[in-house]
Design an enzyme around this catalytic site. Structure first.
Site, PDB file in Angstrom:
ATOM      1  N   ASN A   1     -15.746  52.965  39.300  1.00  0.00           N
ATOM      2  CA  ASN A   1     -16.439  55.240  39.533  1.00  0.00           C
ATOM      3  C   ASN A   1     -16.361  56.305  39.975  1.00  0.00           C
ATOM      4  O   ASN A   1     -16.332  56.942  39.904  1.00  0.00           O
ATOM      5  CB  ASN A   1     -17.476  54.618  37.974  1.00  0.00           C
ATOM      6  CG  ASN A   1     -18.687  54.281  38.710  1.00  0.00           C
ATOM      7  OD1 ASN A   1     -18.736  53.231  38.763  1.00  0.00           O
ATOM      8  ND2 ASN A   1     -19.540  55.435  38.442  1.00  0.00           N
TER       9      ASN A   1
ATOM     10  N   GLN B   1     -12.448  53.873  33.475  1.00  0.00           N
ATOM     11  CA  GLN B   1     -12.195  54.195  34.025  1.00  0.00           C
ATOM     12  C   GLN B   1     -10.330  54.356  34.719  1.00  0.00           C
ATOM     13  O   GLN B   1     -10.482  55.556  35.154  1.00  0.00           O
ATOM     14  CB  GLN B   1     -13.106  54.839  35.944  1.00  0.00           C
ATOM     15  CG  GLN B   1     -14.478  55.096  35.925  1.00  0.00           C
ATOM     16  CD  GLN B   1     -13.994  56.353  35.911  1.00  0.00           C
ATOM     17  OE1 GLN B   1     -13.685  57.531  35.863  1.00  0.00           O
ATOM     18  NE2 GLN B   1     -15.161  56.908  35.777  1.00  0.00           N
TER      19      GLN B   1
ATOM     20  N   HIS C   1     -14.636  58.913  26.467  1.00  0.00           N
ATOM     21  CA  HIS C   1     -15.282  60.054  26.529  1.00  0.00           C
ATOM     22  C   HIS C   1     -14.460  60.570  28.345  1.00  0.00           C
ATOM     23  O   HIS C   1     -14.876  61.450  29.158  1.00  0.00           O
ATOM     24  CB  HIS C   1     -16.535  60.795  26.988  1.00  0.00           C
ATOM     25  CG  HIS C   1     -17.345  60.050  27.756  1.00  0.00           C
ATOM     26  ND1 HIS C   1     -17.930  60.449  29.220  1.00  0.00           N
ATOM     27  CD2 HIS C   1     -18.428  58.664  27.530  1.00  0.00           C
ATOM     28  CE1 HIS C   1     -19.025  59.474  29.042  1.00  0.00           C
ATOM     29  NE2 HIS C   1     -18.720  59.206  28.619  1.00  0.00           N
TER      30      HIS C   1
ATOM     31  N   CYS D   1     -31.847  62.868  47.588  1.00  0.00           N
ATOM     32  CA  CYS D   1     -33.183  62.789  48.251  1.00  0.00           C
ATOM     33  C   CYS D   1     -34.359  63.003  47.960  1.00  0.00           C
ATOM     34  O   CYS D   1     -34.230  63.788  47.167  1.00  0.00           O
ATOM     35  CB  CYS D   1     -33.630  64.403  49.565  1.00  0.00           C
ATOM     36  SG  CYS D   1     -34.270  63.914  51.018  1.00  0.00           S
TER      37      CYS D   1
END
Length: 383
Positions: A151, A179, A201, A323
């Site tokens: 993915n 995927q 989806h 981060c």
């Protein structure tokens, strides 16, 4: 100007033809498919049609499919189902270090239940080496679960080769194809799998619907208990509206896959060329050829991906690192591929879809180039 959506691997919009196929079950055909009267029979016809459409795309029999609430449930049912259904034969499972959490977290849970799991490494392109599957497999191995396509970086795995190894040793083969469906061919016999998961989806159907292919003869412990829906394999009143949507989405894929793939590849390549020719210090992640036609994982050296995304005015995409409290957290996929940290921290996942336009691609290139240029480190002539 409208925003530019480049996050199709996260989710897709509902295709207008899919939405149209769902409408009869929204507005009138509300019956319970398990009921024997006319209302129920009309709804049952919708379920049966949807199952035929999904089976047609996958190249399997209608009796080999059960509908689920999505890819996560399908993966859970496949892996836990084999673990429970074949426990007397062994307690070993093989997967890879780059699987989706819908697989890895299931495996982590099974480890608390006495199962042993081997997490195979990948190479610099994100590929699993079939030889390492051969070396890891034992007489205790019940299941090999390797995703068809990643993915994050789009690398396509040699599923047929891995499945042949699993079967030679008496193990079952599962593949998370969430995927890959709608981007490359996904046919159960060509892949050689015993179990295959899809998520609606990801292929222009609604959220909350998926399917699990189960090869005849495979024994699975039930994940859901209740009445005898879905051939007594998955309890719960059928979600007819979304089943109709998934079925239509799969029919469209069966009819138009080559067209969809060519268009996505053209948009992805246009985006990749534009960014790589912009003079920035960047690298592409994933296999150069064995890669989904819509997926671009690109790393910019010396920048932080979440800051880049936050500064892009109209581009919607995903980051390969974030981060937190001055600590950069790199995705497990990039870490497994040993992408250098100075690149990994600046990774963007840009994924196009069947509705992406050239104008959107060109705007995205200009915006990303400007923002990355503002964050990129300045090098002296001595560098």
């Amino acid at each position: 100007m409208t925003d530019i959506y480049l996050d199709y691997n996260a989710t897709t919009p509902i295709d207008p033809q899919v939405a149209e196929a769902m409408l009869p079950y929204v507005h009138g055909l509300f019956g319970n498919p398990s009921s024997g009267h006319s209302f129920g029979l009309a709804a049952r016809q919708g379920v049966d049609l949807a199952r035929q459409q999904v089976a047609g795309m996958l190249g399997c029999d209608i009796d080999d499919l059960i509908f689920t609430s999505g890819g996560t449930e399908a993966n859970n049912h496949a892996i836990k189902g084999v673990a429970g259904g074949y426990r007397e034969r062994g307690s070993h499972i093989i997967t890879s270090a780059i699987e989706h959490p819908a697989v890895t977290e299931v495996c982590r849970y099974l480890e608390t239940q006495g199962f042993r799991v081997s997490y195979l490494p990948v190479d610099e392109y994100g590929l699993v080496d079939p030889q390492q599957v051969e070396e890891a497999i034992t007489s205790e191995t019940l299941l090999v679960s390797i995703m068809h396509a990643n993915n994050e970086v789009g690398t396509i795995q040699p599923i047929a080769e891995i499945a042949a190894i699993a079967h030679r040793h008496g193990a079952l083969m599962h593949s998370d194809c969430a995927q890959s469906v709608g981007k490359i061919p996904v046919r159960v016999d060509e892949l050689g799998v015993d179990l295959l998961s899809i998520a609606g989806h990801k292929l222009y159907a609604p959220k909350g619907i998926g399917a699990l292919y189960i090869r005849p003869g495979v024994r699975l412990e039930k994940l859901m208990h209740g009445a005898s829906h879905e051939q007594d394999r998955r309890a719960g009143t059928e979600n007819v509206i979304e089943m109709a949507g998934l079925g239509k989405a799969c029919e469209l894929i069966e009819q138009n896959l080559n067209l969809y793939a060519r268009r996505m590849a053209a948009m992805r390549d246009r985006l990749e060329r534009g960014l790589m020719q912009a003079g920035m210090d960047a690298r592409i992640n994933g296999h150069p050829d064995k890669r989904l036609p819509n997926t671009l994982s690109i790393s910019f050296r010396g920048v932080e991906a979440d800051r880049v995304l936050a500064s892009l005015p109209t581009v919607a995409a995903s980051a390969g690192a974030a981060c937190h409290s001055d600590q950069v957290e790199i995705s497990h996929v990039l870490a497994a591929m040993n992408v250098p940290e100075e690149y990994a921290m600046g990774t963007l996942r840009l994924t196009v879809g069947r509705f992406t336009t050239e104008e959107e691609i060109d705007r995205a290139i200009a915006e990303i180039q400007e923002v990355v240029g503002n964050f990129a480190p300045v090098h002296s002539a001595a560098d």
